[in-house]
Design an enzyme around this catalytic site. Sequence first.
Site, PDB file in Angstrom:
ATOM      1  N   TYR A  97       2.209 -56.230  40.597  1.00  0.00           N
ATOM      2  CA  TYR A  97       0.976 -56.174  39.881  1.00  0.00           C
ATOM      3  C   TYR A  97       0.077 -57.112  40.092  1.00  0.00           C
ATOM      4  O   TYR A  97      -1.237 -56.950  39.267  1.00  0.00           O
ATOM      5  CB  TYR A  97       1.243 -56.161  38.203  1.00  0.00           C
ATOM      6  CG  TYR A  97       2.376 -55.011  37.856  1.00  0.00           C
ATOM      7  CD1 TYR A  97       2.182 -53.884  37.785  1.00  0.00           C
ATOM      8  CD2 TYR A  97       3.603 -55.568  37.180  1.00  0.00           C
ATOM      9  CE1 TYR A  97       2.932 -52.744  37.248  1.00  0.00           C
ATOM     10  CE2 TYR A  97       4.587 -54.782  36.787  1.00  0.00           C
ATOM     11  CZ  TYR A  97       4.421 -53.426  37.061  1.00  0.00           C
ATOM     12  OH  TYR A  97       5.418 -52.483  36.587  1.00  0.00           O
ATOM     13  N   HIS A 123      -1.519 -45.803  36.677  1.00  0.00           N
ATOM     14  CA  HIS A 123      -0.542 -46.678  37.019  1.00  0.00           C
ATOM     15  C   HIS A 123      -1.160 -47.821  37.996  1.00  0.00           C
ATOM     16  O   HIS A 123      -1.828 -47.273  39.008  1.00  0.00           O
ATOM     17  CB  HIS A 123       0.687 -46.228  37.463  1.00  0.00           C
ATOM     18  CG  HIS A 123       1.227 -45.438  36.321  1.00  0.00           C
ATOM     19  ND1 HIS A 123       1.825 -45.574  35.130  1.00  0.00           N
ATOM     20  CD2 HIS A 123       1.403 -44.132  36.262  1.00  0.00           C
ATOM     21  CE1 HIS A 123       2.104 -44.778  34.365  1.00  0.00           C
ATOM     22  NE2 HIS A 123       1.727 -43.663  35.046  1.00  0.00           N
TER      23      HIS A 123
HETATM   24  C1  DQA Z   1       2.985 -49.189  35.153  1.00  0.00           C
HETATM   25  C2  DQA Z   1       4.032 -48.627  35.891  1.00  0.00           C
HETATM   26  C3  DQA Z   1       5.232 -48.682  34.614  1.00  0.00           C
HETATM   27  O1  DQA Z   1       6.548 -48.190  35.456  1.00  0.00           O
HETATM   28  C4  DQA Z   1       5.739 -49.963  34.087  1.00  0.00           C
HETATM   29  O2  DQA Z   1       6.729 -49.748  33.011  1.00  0.00           O
HETATM   30  C5  DQA Z   1       4.355 -50.522  33.676  1.00  0.00           C
HETATM   31  C6  DQA Z   1       3.342 -50.434  34.438  1.00  0.00           C
HETATM   32  C7  DQA Z   1       2.004 -49.532  36.346  1.00  0.00           C
HETATM   33  O3  DQA Z   1       0.869 -49.839  36.038  1.00  0.00           O
HETATM   34  O4  DQA Z   1       2.213 -49.505  37.480  1.00  0.00           O
HETATM   35  O5  DQA Z   1       4.518 -51.395  32.901  1.00  0.00           O
HETATM   36  O6  DQA Z   1       2.330 -48.595  34.409  1.00  0.00           O
END
Ligand code: DQA
Length: 136
Positions: A22, A95
């Site tokens: 992230y 995402h």
């Molecule tokens: C997410 C992907 C999800 O699977 C995960 O649980 C997240 C972040 C993303 O931004 O890539 O918390 O939504």
Amino acid sequence: MKFLFINGVNLNMTGIREKGVYGTETLEEINKYIAEKLSGDECEFYQSNIEGEICSAIQNAKADAIILNAGAFTHYSYAIRDAIASIKIPVVEVHMSNVHAREEFRRNSVLTPVCKGEILGFGKNSYVLAAESFKL
Ligand code: DQA
């Protein structure tokens, strides 16, 4: 346009958790970046780790569009799914990571069928691209 950006569970940990996935920027820094990229638009930001609060934010939204990263709620929250289905404002699912390149459970979203569309895999730009889609 007025955009409401909603981030769900654990997104407040962005910049601290799983930096390889992230990134190192905090959610606050990412929100600032989004607001700068969309400087001609009005941007409101909301984050909660609580499922029902996300539902209330969706129900009470005053915006032209909602950009929603529900985090792990994406994969199992029928409550958020029903909240999206109950409003007329379009919702785009986003995402930061490419969920299809990760664990199997992340490949399923219960939200996608009631969303206008989905943008994923572009880090913080997933949010910007989702908003820009309304201007094409
Ligand atoms: C997410 C992907 C999800 O699977 C995960 O649980 C997240 C972040 C993303 O931004 O890539 O918390 O939504």
